[in-house]
Motif scaffolding. Sequence first.
Motif, PDB file in Angstrom:
ATOM      1  N   TYR A  97       0.975   3.905  -3.028  1.00  0.00           N
ATOM      2  CA  TYR A  97       0.501   5.268  -2.791  1.00  0.00           C
ATOM      3  C   TYR A  97       1.554   6.299  -3.202  1.00  0.00           C
ATOM      4  O   TYR A  97       1.247   7.310  -3.819  1.00  0.00           O
ATOM      5  CB  TYR A  97       0.104   5.465  -1.312  1.00  0.00           C
TER       6      TYR A  97
ATOM      7  N   PRO B 188      -5.697  10.453  -3.667  1.00  0.00           N
ATOM      8  CA  PRO B 188      -4.405  10.124  -4.269  1.00  0.00           C
ATOM      9  C   PRO B 188      -3.421  11.293  -4.092  1.00  0.00           C
ATOM     10  O   PRO B 188      -3.837  12.445  -3.986  1.00  0.00           O
ATOM     11  CB  PRO B 188      -4.738   9.941  -5.752  1.00  0.00           C
TER      12      PRO B 188
ATOM     13  N   LEU C 105      -3.694   5.560   4.237  1.00  0.00           N
ATOM     14  CA  LEU C 105      -3.281   5.608   2.829  1.00  0.00           C
ATOM     15  C   LEU C 105      -4.322   4.957   1.909  1.00  0.00           C
ATOM     16  O   LEU C 105      -4.422   5.301   0.741  1.00  0.00           O
ATOM     17  CB  LEU C 105      -1.913   4.949   2.642  1.00  0.00           C
TER      18      LEU C 105
ATOM     19  N   THR D  35       0.840  -1.205   0.000  1.00  0.00           N
ATOM     20  CA  THR D  35       0.000   0.000   0.000  1.00  0.00           C
ATOM     21  C   THR D  35       0.878   1.259   0.000  1.00  0.00           C
ATOM     22  O   THR D  35       0.629   2.207  -0.740  1.00  0.00           O
ATOM     23  CB  THR D  35      -0.929   0.000   1.238  1.00  0.00           C
TER      24      THR D  35
END
Length: 346
Positions: A51, A249, A244, A47
């Motif tokens: 991200y 985004p 996250l 993740t």
Amino acid sequence: MINFYPGPSKIYPGIAKYFEEGLTSGLFSMNHRSTAFHEFYNSFKTTFRTYFNIPDDYEVSILSSATEAWEVINQSFSNQEFHHYFNGAFGKKWKDYNVLLNNKVNTHSFDYTEALNTSVIKNKEGIICLTHNETSNGTYINDSILIEIRTNNPNALIAIDSTSILGGFTFDFNNFDICFSSVQKCLGQPSGMGIIITSPKVKGFLNQSTTHYNDLGNILKNSEKSETTHTPNSSGIYTLYRTLQDINPLDEINKRTKLRFETLISTCIESNLSIVSPNKEICSPTVICINLDGRRFTEVENIALDHQIIIGKGYGVHKETSFRLANFPAHNDEDIKTLISFLKSL
Ligand SMILES: *Cc1c(COP(=O)(O)O)cnc(C)c1O
């Protein structure tokens, strides 16, 4: 009260829910050498990498803080030459503690009103140490400067302290070999955890043998098998992991940070407030340092408190003459409106 201190600062609103989840699932007391932890830590790393658009071959490791990262770096490459470039108190402190370890340290301080001059950073060998965002004076090093440093120093490792910018702004991890941060700044988390991101190039520069427990080689060996050297801050990892997944985004956060930065700077100009670094090109998008211009900090602080705002004290050489504001993504539009009305009232 809205916290605009540049760290610890406002926390993302989802944290309470994530804590509840972590408590209920038993994750906060999970054994850190168990398969369940390996799986969780792997999901966290995926993740985190996704991200931040971090290359797949970079490792993500957990520390207790950014200041610990200074120490880990200083101690893990003691066979190398260090080149510290800094214009403020955080960069200087990292260098000072490196000197105390009797490492070979080259000190290059530069003016906080001017961009870092890359023409003097060429063909270095060893470790180049940079402060991405100097939280003490509100300046930062932009991507084009970082690309030049990367291109001109193919034989050096580039280590960067991104503590007060990671999570608030986009940048290219290919420009560094070591990047580290703490969670209580742009990542909007409860304080008390650090993260270090390392490129595969790092391994070729490490000390031949391990001399202490928190050696970067040791940290990497553990991360590679999805473990930590120490019993980790499991709630810290979990809330960051969940944050996250839920927040916008990074590209969107980046746009909003820039827009708010422009608005805050023009509000300061309209209100006759001067920025510590008069060179807008190098002004940090995430930490804004404003001169007190003869006022006492407590006077400005009290005005802020009337607006339900906590502001940051000055730091380092600007301690008595400035105050600092965080422009972090956990702040919502209402918070920024309140901040603007405070600035206008000064
Ligand atoms: C806040 C900060 C640190 C220290 O972070 P800790 O979490 O207290 O270790 C280091 N470097 C910079 C640039 C910072 O802004």
